[in-house]
Design an enzyme around this catalytic site. Structure first.
Site, PDB file in Angstrom:
ATOM      1  N   ASP A   1      -1.106  16.263  -2.269  1.00  0.00           N
ATOM      2  CA  ASP A   1      -1.348  15.337  -3.373  1.00  0.00           C
ATOM      3  C   ASP A   1      -0.282  15.565  -4.455  1.00  0.00           C
ATOM      4  OD1 ASP A   1      -4.160  13.710  -4.428  1.00  0.00           O
ATOM      5  OD2 ASP A   1      -2.609  14.208  -5.914  1.00  0.00           O
TER       6      ASP A   1
ATOM      7  N   HIS B   1      -3.944   1.002   8.254  1.00  0.00           N
ATOM      8  CA  HIS B   1      -4.517   0.650   6.957  1.00  0.00           C
ATOM      9  C   HIS B   1      -5.974   0.202   7.092  1.00  0.00           C
ATOM     10  CE1 HIS B   1      -4.382  -0.562   2.738  1.00  0.00           C
ATOM     11  NE2 HIS B   1      -5.158  -1.566   3.102  1.00  0.00           N
TER      12      HIS B   1
ATOM     13  N   HIS C   1      -9.635  13.920   0.417  1.00  0.00           N
ATOM     14  CA  HIS C   1      -9.012  15.005  -0.327  1.00  0.00           C
ATOM     15  C   HIS C   1      -9.509  16.310   0.293  1.00  0.00           C
ATOM     16  CE1 HIS C   1      -7.984  12.510  -3.984  1.00  0.00           C
ATOM     17  NE2 HIS C   1      -8.922  11.742  -3.451  1.00  0.00           N
TER      18      HIS C   1
ATOM     19  N   HIS D   1      -6.633   2.794   0.448  1.00  0.00           N
ATOM     20  CA  HIS D   1      -6.301   3.131   1.838  1.00  0.00           C
ATOM     21  C   HIS D   1      -7.112   4.392   2.093  1.00  0.00           C
ATOM     22  CE1 HIS D   1      -3.047   3.655   5.164  1.00  0.00           C
ATOM     23  NE2 HIS D   1      -3.930   4.626   5.342  1.00  0.00           N
TER      24      HIS D   1
ATOM     25  N   ASN E   1     -13.449   9.359  -1.941  1.00  0.00           N
ATOM     26  CA  ASN E   1     -13.995   8.463  -2.951  1.00  0.00           C
ATOM     27  C   ASN E   1     -13.995   7.043  -2.401  1.00  0.00           C
ATOM     28  OD1 ASN E   1     -14.085  10.647  -4.788  1.00  0.00           O
ATOM     29  ND2 ASN E   1     -11.910  10.352  -5.266  1.00  0.00           N
TER      30      ASN E   1
ATOM     31  N   CYS F   1       0.413   3.462   3.072  1.00  0.00           N
ATOM     32  CA  CYS F   1       1.086   2.894   4.254  1.00  0.00           C
ATOM     33  C   CYS F   1       2.576   3.209   4.205  1.00  0.00           C
ATOM     34  CB  CYS F   1       0.886   1.380   4.317  1.00  0.00           C
ATOM     35  SG  CYS F   1      -0.734   0.882   4.929  1.00  0.00           S
TER      36      CYS F   1
ATOM     37  N   GLY G   1     -14.227   6.622  -8.172  1.00  0.00           N
ATOM     38  CA  GLY G   1     -12.894   7.107  -8.541  1.00  0.00           C
ATOM     39  C   GLY G   1     -11.808   6.792  -7.541  1.00  0.00           C
TER      40      GLY G   1
ATOM     41  N   CYS H   1       0.840  -1.203   0.000  1.00  0.00           N
ATOM     42  CA  CYS H   1       0.000   0.000   0.000  1.00  0.00           C
ATOM     43  C   CYS H   1       0.877   1.256   0.000  1.00  0.00           C
ATOM     44  CB  CYS H   1      -0.921  -0.005   1.221  1.00  0.00           C
ATOM     45  SG  CYS H   1      -1.821   1.546   1.403  1.00  0.00           S
TER      46      CYS H   1
ATOM     47  N   HIS I   1      -8.704   7.745   2.460  1.00  0.00           N
ATOM     48  CA  HIS I   1      -8.132   9.091   2.432  1.00  0.00           C
ATOM     49  C   HIS I   1      -9.215  10.092   2.088  1.00  0.00           C
ATOM     50  CE1 HIS I   1      -7.714   7.317  -1.599  1.00  0.00           C
ATOM     51  NE2 HIS I   1      -7.893   8.537  -2.081  1.00  0.00           N
TER      52      HIS I   1
HETATM   53  P1  AMP Z   1      -8.290   8.559  -5.197  1.00  0.00           P
HETATM   54  O1  AMP Z   1      -8.436   8.592  -6.690  1.00  0.00           O
HETATM   55  O2  AMP Z   1      -9.470   9.169  -4.477  1.00  0.00           O
HETATM   56  O3  AMP Z   1      -7.952   7.173  -4.697  1.00  0.00           O
HETATM   57  O4  AMP Z   1      -7.083   9.520  -4.872  1.00  0.00           O
HETATM   58  C1  AMP Z   1      -5.758   9.084  -4.831  1.00  0.00           C
HETATM   59  C2  AMP Z   1      -4.904  10.317  -4.836  1.00  0.00           C
HETATM   60  O5  AMP Z   1      -3.602   9.983  -4.408  1.00  0.00           O
HETATM   61  C3  AMP Z   1      -4.745  10.967  -6.237  1.00  0.00           C
HETATM   62  O6  AMP Z   1      -5.225  12.305  -6.182  1.00  0.00           O
HETATM   63  C4  AMP Z   1      -3.253  10.884  -6.496  1.00  0.00           C
HETATM   64  O7  AMP Z   1      -2.763  12.017  -7.188  1.00  0.00           O
HETATM   65  C5  AMP Z   1      -2.678  10.765  -5.091  1.00  0.00           C
HETATM   66  N1  AMP Z   1      -1.398  10.092  -4.975  1.00  0.00           N
HETATM   67  C6  AMP Z   1      -1.073   8.869  -5.435  1.00  0.00           C
HETATM   68  N2  AMP Z   1       0.182   8.561  -5.104  1.00  0.00           N
HETATM   69  C7  AMP Z   1       0.672   9.617  -4.401  1.00  0.00           C
HETATM   70  C8  AMP Z   1       1.923   9.902  -3.764  1.00  0.00           C
HETATM   71  N3  AMP Z   1       2.951   9.033  -3.769  1.00  0.00           N
HETATM   72  N4  AMP Z   1       2.061  11.096  -3.126  1.00  0.00           N
HETATM   73  C9  AMP Z   1       1.040  11.975  -3.095  1.00  0.00           C
HETATM   74  N5  AMP Z   1      -0.158  11.757  -3.674  1.00  0.00           N
HETATM   75  C10 AMP Z   1      -0.350  10.592  -4.321  1.00  0.00           C
END
Ligand code: AMP
Length: 112
Positions: free
Chosen positions: A30, A46, A102, A98, A87, A7, A93, A4, A100
């Protein structure tokens, strides 16, 4: 969770632009911002998605929300407003499995 990415960010195996951290929660920028301010708020533990939450996670998820509001206040986003969105599942989307949130701010947003 071994594979992950969030993680690994939580354990500092992968670098991230960290904005706030406490024992249970991490806030970082992000990598592909969709707004002038685009932060991700995660529980360090997680949990794959909101749909997996159980009663015992209520305190942790309270901490996640409080961290989001704390950072919004610290960055001066309260007056202009901010959006907090999570999401859940593929059609919504969710790409990273994991939990999160936004936190988006710095421009106006359409709804839905
Ligand atoms: P979601 O589509 O809601 O799962 O959002 C995942 C978010 O994680 C996206 O906006 C990606 O740009 C962001 N993301 C993925 N990998 C990383 C990373 N290593 N560092 C920062 N953001 C990330």
């Amino acid at each position: 969770m071994q594979d992950c990415i969030f993680c690994k960010i939580a354990t500092k195996e992968i670098p991230a632009d960290i904005v706030h951290e406490n024992e249970q929660v991490l806030v970082f920028r992000d990598a592909k911002p969709a707004a002038p301010v685009h932060l991700l708020i995660i529980p360090k533990r997680h949990i794959p998605a909101l749909s997996e939450l159980s009663e015992e996670d209520s305190g942790l998820m309270g901490q996640v929300h409080l961290a989001a509001v704390r950072v919004a206040r610290e960055l001066g986003l309260v007056e202009q407003g901010f959006r907090l969105v999570s999401n859940c599942g593929r059609n919504a989307g969710q790409m990273v499995m994991h939990i999160h949130y936004h936190l988006l701010s710095g421009r106006s947003f359409q709804w839905p």
